[in-house]
Design a protein around this motif. Structure first.
Motif, PDB file in Angstrom:
ATOM      1  N   PRO A  50      62.938  67.280  55.887  1.00 36.20           N
ATOM      2  CA  PRO A  50      61.529  67.634  55.677  1.00 36.20           C
ATOM      3  C   PRO A  50      60.656  66.378  55.593  1.00 36.20           C
ATOM      4  CG  PRO A  50      62.895  68.201  53.752  1.00 36.20           C
ATOM      5  CD  PRO A  50      63.817  67.801  54.839  1.00 36.20           C
ATOM      6  N   THR A  51      59.451  66.483  56.081  1.00 35.53           N
ATOM      7  CA  THR A  51      58.622  65.288  56.221  1.00 35.53           C
ATOM      8  C   THR A  51      57.694  65.063  55.037  1.00 35.53           C
ATOM      9  OG1 THR A  51      57.188  66.670  57.552  1.00 35.53           O
ATOM     10  CG2 THR A  51      58.597  65.114  58.728  1.00 35.53           C
ATOM     11  N   ASP A  52      58.070  65.539  53.849  1.00 37.14           N
ATOM     12  CA  ASP A  52      57.216  65.236  52.698  1.00 37.14           C
ATOM     13  C   ASP A  52      57.468  63.827  52.194  1.00 37.14           C
ATOM     14  OD1 ASP A  52      59.748  66.010  52.008  1.00 37.14           O
ATOM     15  OD2 ASP A  52      59.164  66.828  50.061  1.00 37.14           O
ATOM     16  N   GLN A  53      58.487  63.164  52.722  1.00 34.90           N
ATOM     17  CA  GLN A  53      58.615  61.746  52.413  1.00 34.90           C
ATOM     18  C   GLN A  53      58.561  60.922  53.688  1.00 34.90           C
ATOM     19  OE1 GLN A  53      62.187  60.801  50.294  1.00 34.90           O
ATOM     20  NE2 GLN A  53      63.203  62.706  50.797  1.00 34.90           N
ATOM     21  N   LEU A  54      58.331  59.631  53.477  1.00 35.62           N
ATOM     22  CA  LEU A  54      58.197  58.728  54.616  1.00 35.62           C
ATOM     23  C   LEU A  54      59.538  58.013  54.811  1.00 35.62           C
ATOM     24  CD1 LEU A  54      55.935  57.618  56.481  1.00 35.62           C
ATOM     25  CD2 LEU A  54      55.574  55.818  54.789  1.00 35.62           C
ATOM     26  N   TYR A  55      60.092  58.123  56.012  1.00 39.16           N
ATOM     27  CA  TYR A  55      61.377  57.458  56.296  1.00 39.16           C
ATOM     28  C   TYR A  55      61.100  56.107  56.934  1.00 39.16           C
ATOM     29  CZ  TYR A  55      63.137  62.007  55.159  1.00 39.16           C
ATOM     30  OH  TYR A  55      63.403  63.171  54.478  1.00 39.16           O
ATOM     31  N   VAL A  56      61.561  55.056  56.274  1.00 43.00           N
ATOM     32  CA  VAL A  56      61.184  53.712  56.717  1.00 43.00           C
ATOM     33  C   VAL A  56      62.407  52.839  57.005  1.00 43.00           C
ATOM     34  CG1 VAL A  56      59.836  51.661  56.140  1.00 43.00           C
ATOM     35  CG2 VAL A  56      59.161  53.868  55.202  1.00 43.00           C
ATOM     36  N   PRO A  57      62.602  52.467  58.276  1.00 43.53           N
ATOM     37  CA  PRO A  57      63.681  51.529  58.583  1.00 43.53           C
ATOM     38  C   PRO A  57      63.218  50.117  58.258  1.00 43.53           C
ATOM     39  CG  PRO A  57      62.540  52.174  60.606  1.00 43.53           C
ATOM     40  CD  PRO A  57      61.830  52.863  59.473  1.00 43.53           C
ATOM     41  N   ILE A  58      64.002  49.394  57.464  1.00 47.29           N
ATOM     42  CA  ILE A  58      63.553  48.052  57.078  1.00 47.29           C
ATOM     43  C   ILE A  58      64.488  46.982  57.616  1.00 47.29           C
ATOM     44  CG2 ILE A  58      63.031  46.515  55.140  1.00 47.29           C
ATOM     45  CD1 ILE A  58      62.285  48.950  53.561  1.00 47.29           C
ATOM     46  N   LEU A  59      63.910  46.060  58.373  1.00 45.38           N
ATOM     47  CA  LEU A  59      64.672  44.889  58.799  1.00 45.38           C
ATOM     48  C   LEU A  59      64.578  43.904  57.634  1.00 45.38           C
ATOM     49  CD1 LEU A  59      63.659  44.606  62.565  1.00 45.38           C
ATOM     50  CD2 LEU A  59      65.284  46.113  61.445  1.00 45.38           C
ATOM     51  N   ASN A  60      65.724  43.584  57.055  1.00 46.43           N
ATOM     52  CA  ASN A  60      65.742  42.924  55.746  1.00 46.43           C
ATOM     53  C   ASN A  60      65.546  41.398  55.809  1.00 46.43           C
ATOM     54  OD1 ASN A  60      65.950  42.723  53.008  1.00 46.43           O
ATOM     55  ND2 ASN A  60      68.049  43.482  52.848  1.00 46.43           N
ATOM     56  N   ILE A  61      64.544  40.990  56.568  1.00 49.93           N
ATOM     57  CA  ILE A  61      64.143  39.579  56.641  1.00 49.93           C
ATOM     58  C   ILE A  61      62.616  39.546  56.656  1.00 49.93           C
ATOM     59  CG2 ILE A  61      66.139  38.612  57.874  1.00 49.93           C
ATOM     60  CD1 ILE A  61      64.571  39.040  60.503  1.00 49.93           C
ATOM     61  N   GLN A  62      62.051  38.363  56.502  1.00 47.81           N
ATOM     62  CA  GLN A  62      60.597  38.223  56.631  1.00 47.81           C
ATOM     63  C   GLN A  62      60.229  38.318  58.114  1.00 47.81           C
ATOM     64  OE1 GLN A  62      58.693  36.139  53.803  1.00 47.81           O
ATOM     65  NE2 GLN A  62      60.322  37.103  52.635  1.00 47.81           N
ATOM     66  N   ARG A  63      59.022  38.801  58.384  1.00 47.65           N
ATOM     67  CA  ARG A  63      58.609  38.894  59.785  1.00 47.65           C
ATOM     68  C   ARG A  63      58.684  37.530  60.477  1.00 47.65           C
ATOM     69  NH1 ARG A  63      55.938  41.983  63.644  1.00 47.65           N
ATOM     70  NH2 ARG A  63      55.941  43.816  62.304  1.00 47.65           N
ATOM     71  N   SER A  64      58.366  36.464  59.736  1.00 45.56           N
ATOM     72  CA  SER A  64      58.362  35.132  60.351  1.00 45.56           C
ATOM     73  C   SER A  64      59.767  34.696  60.799  1.00 45.56           C
ATOM     74  CB  SER A  64      57.805  34.108  59.359  1.00 45.56           C
ATOM     75  OG  SER A  64      58.647  34.055  58.220  1.00 45.56           O
ATOM     76  N   GLU A  65      60.796  35.336  60.239  1.00 44.36           N
ATOM     77  CA  GLU A  65      62.168  34.976  60.623  1.00 44.36           C
ATOM     78  C   GLU A  65      62.641  35.732  61.866  1.00 44.36           C
ATOM     79  OE1 GLU A  65      65.051  34.626  57.098  1.00 44.36           O
ATOM     80  OE2 GLU A  65      63.431  35.845  56.288  1.00 44.36           O
ATOM     81  N   PHE A  66      61.867  36.732  62.279  1.00 45.99           N
ATOM     82  CA  PHE A  66      62.343  37.601  63.358  1.00 45.99           C
ATOM     83  C   PHE A  66      62.650  36.861  64.670  1.00 45.99           C
ATOM     84  CE2 PHE A  66      61.498  41.135  66.537  1.00 45.99           C
ATOM     85  CZ  PHE A  66      62.739  41.728  66.360  1.00 45.99           C
ATOM     86  N   PRO A  67      61.806  35.889  65.078  1.00 46.61           N
ATOM     87  CA  PRO A  67      62.111  35.192  66.350  1.00 46.61           C
ATOM     88  C   PRO A  67      63.502  34.555  66.372  1.00 46.61           C
ATOM     89  CG  PRO A  67      59.918  34.615  65.574  1.00 46.61           C
ATOM     90  CD  PRO A  67      60.566  35.403  64.469  1.00 46.61           C
ATOM     91  N   LEU A  68      64.068  34.284  65.172  1.00 42.47           N
ATOM     92  CA  LEU A  68      65.394  33.668  65.116  1.00 42.47           C
ATOM     93  C   LEU A  68      66.498  34.659  65.468  1.00 42.47           C
ATOM     94  CD1 LEU A  68      65.038  31.795  61.687  1.00 42.47           C
ATOM     95  CD2 LEU A  68      64.388  31.001  63.937  1.00 42.47           C
ATOM     96  N   ARG A  69      66.206  35.958  65.326  1.00 48.47           N
ATOM     97  CA  ARG A  69      67.226  36.977  65.653  1.00 48.47           C
ATOM     98  C   ARG A  69      67.087  37.296  67.133  1.00 48.47           C
ATOM     99  NH1 ARG A  69      67.174  35.188  61.033  1.00 48.47           N
ATOM    100  NH2 ARG A  69      68.318  36.173  59.334  1.00 48.47           N
ATOM    101  N   THR A  70      67.461  36.324  67.954  1.00 46.14           N
ATOM    102  CA  THR A  70      67.115  36.379  69.380  1.00 46.14           C
ATOM    103  C   THR A  70      67.718  37.579  70.114  1.00 46.14           C
ATOM    104  OG1 THR A  70      68.842  34.707  69.608  1.00 46.14           O
ATOM    105  CG2 THR A  70      66.573  33.944  69.768  1.00 46.14           C
ATOM    106  N   GLU A  71      68.925  38.017  69.703  1.00 44.15           N
ATOM    107  CA  GLU A  71      69.539  39.150  70.414  1.00 44.15           C
ATOM    108  C   GLU A  71      68.848  40.467  70.044  1.00 44.15           C
ATOM    109  OE1 GLU A  71      70.681  37.679  67.834  1.00 44.15           O
ATOM    110  OE2 GLU A  71      72.150  38.829  66.686  1.00 44.15           O
TER     111      GLU A  71
END
Ligand code: MN
Length: 266
Positions: A50-71
């Motif tokens: 049921p959609t009474d809650q918000l389902y949130v996938p979280i990438l467990n790093i800071q956004r600034s670290e994302f470019p390092l996860r190249t794959e």
């Protein structure tokens, strides 16, 4: 998937008063396995609950670290999933939500919260992981823990069992890519893949015969993983940084995957 991600992101950005949040949290390493597990499992919950809650996938790093996860960057670009629609750890305050009594947590690809996240323990309702169990058993938390090669094998298998209609070519490509990379191209010598990983690869290929060849998927992901051409020097040093500490001494070790050209000066 994009529609789900964009909708979730826009609610997070635009609403001051959030509804209950069920976050699916990947490991701090945020490798391909963790990222795909979090994205796919949150999508599955959104589609089947049921959609009474918000389902949130979280990438467990800071956004600034994302470019390092190249794959991870590479495969999401390949599938036209915009990084603007992703949610990183510094873009949602899980501790505040927890204090407000609004947080439910599923951990994927790890089974132990880090010491600074210990306060979130009471919010954990489910764990899906393939590492050795580090936590004590608790009755309020469902634990799916199997020593397979890739956590995405466990996620894909739950989706195939509970809601097979959700599996499309895009999800299949993500799952298969993560399994192939984690299981080192399914080579027995690497000793990473289990029967369950192999069966999942076969099941995905049977449903989606148009997926690119296994060897090709492995080669491009492996290449993307070690591709530092888009990174600056600081990012290269941070990419595979290991930290050791004893007492007051801290040691940082960086690994740089690069051919060295040694020049001689007279
Ligand atoms: Mn993993």
């Amino acid at each position: 998937m994009e529609e789900f991600l964009q909708r979730t992101k826009s609610i997070l950005i635009n609403r001051n008063d959030l509804p209950r949040v069920h976050a699916v949290l990947g490991d701090r390493a945020c490798d391909l396995d963790s990222a795909v597990s979090a994205l796919a499992y949150a999508y599955f919950l959104y589609k089947t609950h049921p959609t009474d809650q918000l389902y949130v996938p979280i990438l467990n790093i800071q956004r600034s670290e994302f470019p390092l996860r190249t794959e991870v960057v590479f495969i999401l670009q390949q599938l036209n999933i915009s990084d603007a629609s992703l949610i990183f750890r510094d873009e949602i305050d899980l501790h505040l939500l927890n204090r407000e009594g609004k947080l439910t947590l599923t951990l994927v690809d790890h089974n132990m919260l880090t010491s600074d996240d210990k306060a979130l323990e009471t919010a954990v309702v489910k764990i899906i992981d393939h590492h050795e169990q580090e936590r004590l058993h608790s009755a309020q938390c469902e634990v799916v823990l199997e020593p397979v090669g890739s956590c995405t094998t466990l996620i894909a298998s739950e989706i195939l069992q509970e809601a097979p209609e959700l599996l499309n070519q895009q999800l299949a490509h993500l799952f298969r890519g993560a399994i192939i990379l984690d299981c080192v191209n399914m080579t027995p010598e690497a000793g990473r893949s289990t029967l369950k990983d192999e069966e999942m690869i076969a099941a995905l290929e049977q449903r989606f015969p148009d997926l690119p060849a296994q060897q090709e998927v492995f080669d491009v992901l492996q290449q993307a993983k070690f591709d530092v051409s888009g990174l600056n020097t600081e990012q290269i040093l941070l990419k595979d940084l290991q930290e050791l500490s004893e007492g007051d001494t801290k040691l940082a070790i960086s690994t740089v995957y690069m051919t060295l050209e040694i020049g001689c000066r007279n």
